[in-house]
Design a protein around this motif. Sequence first.
Motif, PDB file in Angstrom:
ATOM      1  N   TYR A  12       0.927  -1.434  -0.023  1.00  0.00           N
ATOM      2  CA  TYR A  12      -0.063  -0.298   0.183  1.00  0.00           C
ATOM      3  C   TYR A  12       0.969   1.493  -0.284  1.00  0.00           C
ATOM      4  O   TYR A  12       2.436   1.572   0.693  1.00  0.00           O
ATOM      5  N   TRP A  13      -0.064   2.094  -0.581  1.00  0.00           N
ATOM      6  CA  TRP A  13       0.979   3.924  -0.615  1.00  0.00           C
ATOM      7  C   TRP A  13       1.392   4.041   0.496  1.00  0.00           C
ATOM      8  O   TRP A  13       0.590   4.281   1.413  1.00  0.00           O
ATOM      9  N   ARG A  19      -6.822   2.726   2.763  1.00  0.00           N
ATOM     10  CA  ARG A  19      -7.224   1.696   2.203  1.00  0.00           C
ATOM     11  C   ARG A  19      -6.939   0.826   2.858  1.00  0.00           C
ATOM     12  O   ARG A  19      -6.873  -0.013   3.562  1.00  0.00           O
ATOM     13  N   PHE A  65      -5.360  -4.703  -9.883  1.00  0.00           N
ATOM     14  CA  PHE A  65      -5.776  -2.930 -10.877  1.00  0.00           C
ATOM     15  C   PHE A  65      -4.949  -1.703  -9.274  1.00  0.00           C
ATOM     16  O   PHE A  65      -4.044  -0.838 -10.259  1.00  0.00           O
ATOM     17  N   ALA A  66      -5.392  -1.944  -8.189  1.00  0.00           N
ATOM     18  CA  ALA A  66      -4.514  -0.715  -7.269  1.00  0.00           C
ATOM     19  C   ALA A  66      -4.513  -0.949  -6.251  1.00  0.00           C
ATOM     20  O   ALA A  66      -5.504  -2.326  -5.448  1.00  0.00           O
ATOM     21  N   PRO A  67      -3.698  -0.817  -5.020  1.00  0.00           N
ATOM     22  CA  PRO A  67      -3.383  -1.080  -4.005  1.00  0.00           C
ATOM     23  C   PRO A  67      -4.872  -0.884  -2.917  1.00  0.00           C
ATOM     24  O   PRO A  67      -5.468   0.440  -3.341  1.00  0.00           O
ATOM     25  N   PRO A  68      -5.332  -1.218  -1.915  1.00  0.00           N
ATOM     26  CA  PRO A  68      -4.034  -2.591  -1.446  1.00  0.00           C
ATOM     27  C   PRO A  68      -4.412  -3.847  -2.151  1.00  0.00           C
ATOM     28  O   PRO A  68      -5.153  -4.322  -3.035  1.00  0.00           O
ATOM     29  N   GLN A  79      -8.453  -5.480  -3.586  1.00  0.00           N
ATOM     30  CA  GLN A  79      -9.227  -5.378  -3.253  1.00  0.00           C
ATOM     31  C   GLN A  79      -9.969  -5.135  -2.536  1.00  0.00           C
ATOM     32  O   GLN A  79      -9.784  -6.661  -1.297  1.00  0.00           O
ATOM     33  N   THR A  80      -9.179  -4.749  -0.993  1.00  0.00           N
ATOM     34  CA  THR A  80     -10.372  -3.980  -0.165  1.00  0.00           C
ATOM     35  C   THR A  80     -10.782  -5.009   0.400  1.00  0.00           C
ATOM     36  O   THR A  80     -10.629  -5.949   1.698  1.00  0.00           O
ATOM     37  N   PRO A  81     -12.054  -5.133   0.736  1.00  0.00           N
ATOM     38  CA  PRO A  81     -13.016  -5.791   0.930  1.00  0.00           C
ATOM     39  C   PRO A  81     -12.497  -8.015   0.988  1.00  0.00           C
ATOM     40  O   PRO A  81     -13.192  -8.347   1.498  1.00  0.00           O
TER      41      PRO A  81
HETATM   42  N1  LIG Z   1     -11.968  -0.945  -4.458  1.00  0.00           N
HETATM   43  C1  LIG Z   1     -10.593  -1.389  -4.473  1.00  0.00           C
HETATM   44  C2  LIG Z   1     -10.643   0.435  -4.465  1.00  0.00           C
HETATM   45  C3  LIG Z   1      -8.566   0.428  -4.156  1.00  0.00           C
HETATM   46  C4  LIG Z   1      -8.324   2.170  -4.969  1.00  0.00           C
HETATM   47  O1  LIG Z   1      -9.257   2.833  -5.593  1.00  0.00           O
HETATM   48  N2  LIG Z   1      -7.140   2.023  -3.840  1.00  0.00           N
HETATM   49  C5  LIG Z   1      -6.539   3.903  -4.714  1.00  0.00           C
HETATM   50  C6  LIG Z   1      -5.727   4.003  -3.246  1.00  0.00           C
HETATM   51  S1  LIG Z   1      -6.515   4.034  -1.714  1.00  0.00           S
HETATM   52  C7  LIG Z   1      -5.598   3.519  -5.527  1.00  0.00           C
HETATM   53  O2  LIG Z   1      -4.175   3.923  -5.883  1.00  0.00           O
HETATM   54  N3  LIG Z   1      -6.173   3.700  -6.475  1.00  0.00           N
HETATM   55  C8  LIG Z   1      -5.932   3.728  -8.162  1.00  0.00           C
HETATM   56  C9  LIG Z   1      -6.314   4.515  -9.155  1.00  0.00           C
HETATM   57  O3  LIG Z   1      -7.686   3.956  -8.968  1.00  0.00           O
HETATM   58  O4  LIG Z   1      -6.061   4.629  -9.991  1.00  0.00           O
HETATM   59  C10 LIG Z   1     -10.724  -1.208  -2.737  1.00  0.00           C
HETATM   60  O5  LIG Z   1     -11.276  -1.664  -1.864  1.00  0.00           O
HETATM   61  O6  LIG Z   1      -9.267  -1.862  -2.947  1.00  0.00           O
END
Ligand SMILES: N[C@@H](CCC(=O)N[C@@H](CS)C(=O)NCC(=O)O)C(=O)O
Length: 254
Positions: A12-13, A19, A65-68, A79-81
């Motif tokens: 994570y960042w 998240r 796709f994205a952290p975490p 995906q967090t959940p």
């Molecule tokens: N639905 C995803 C959302 C993930 C998300 O939006 N992560 C953020 C950081 S909290 C991010 O870095 N997103 C990059 C992006 O959406 O391009 C989750 O719950 O994990």
Amino acid sequence: MSEASETYDLIYWPGLPGRGEFIRLVLEQAGANYTDTAHVEDGMRIVLSYSSTDNHGSPVNPPPFAPPMLKHGKHTISQTPNILLYLGPRLGLAPSTEDDPIGIYHVNALTLTALDGLSNEPHDTHHPIAVGDYYEDQKGEALKRAKNYREQRLPKFLEYFQRVLSSETSRGGEYLYGGQLTYADLVLFQTIDGVSFAFPKRMSSLKESGKYDKVFALHERVKALDKIAAYLKSGKRQKYLMGIYRHYPELDDE
Ligand SMILES: N[C@@H](CCC(=O)N[C@@H](CS)C(=O)NCC(=O)O)C(=O)O
């Protein structure tokens, strides 16, 4: 079976709770061994390598796709959940499937609802139009969105969780489900904490109303758990900054 002795890697960042914090609290409460990119020298590079368009995954993992993200053995879960759903039963923070096979779905629903209304919606108050644009460029819409959030949506979600804590399935009102601490309680704690940081005036008047006493009591109860209290005092707990929960006084106007 608890798998707390295994090592988990949280990706994570660095620099904000975000998240990633929902995952951290579960790992902390379970006393799990884990690494965290928030606290390693090249943490940012590791996060970027996972979410990069150059990441094409592996034979067992699609690219996330994205952290975490959570790395556990050869698996990477995102995906967090979804990560919480993976960790909860492994770390003893979900109902036992033998005693209550459906319980995990209730805990997951409570988690998803808290993330919807007390994490994603607060985020959208400061970024109502475009995630990638500056707050200042969408401030007019943010003011409208935040007013609606403060007046309608926030009390609606607090009322919901008060009702859950008053329901038979809470088994006493201390925790959301089944009379025992689950990861949904840790999520509700973190969302109430974050919303209280972002909207201190509004949350203080909602607290004073007395209508959501069980929700605020749960926040205090989780905060006082030995492992959580120690974590919150430690340098590992990061300050709210420019993530989901931001304090803009103009968005917290009564
Ligand atoms: N639905 C995803 C959302 C993930 C998300 O939006 N992560 C953020 C950081 S909290 C991010 O870095 N997103 C990059 C992006 O959406 O391009 C989750 O719950 O994990």
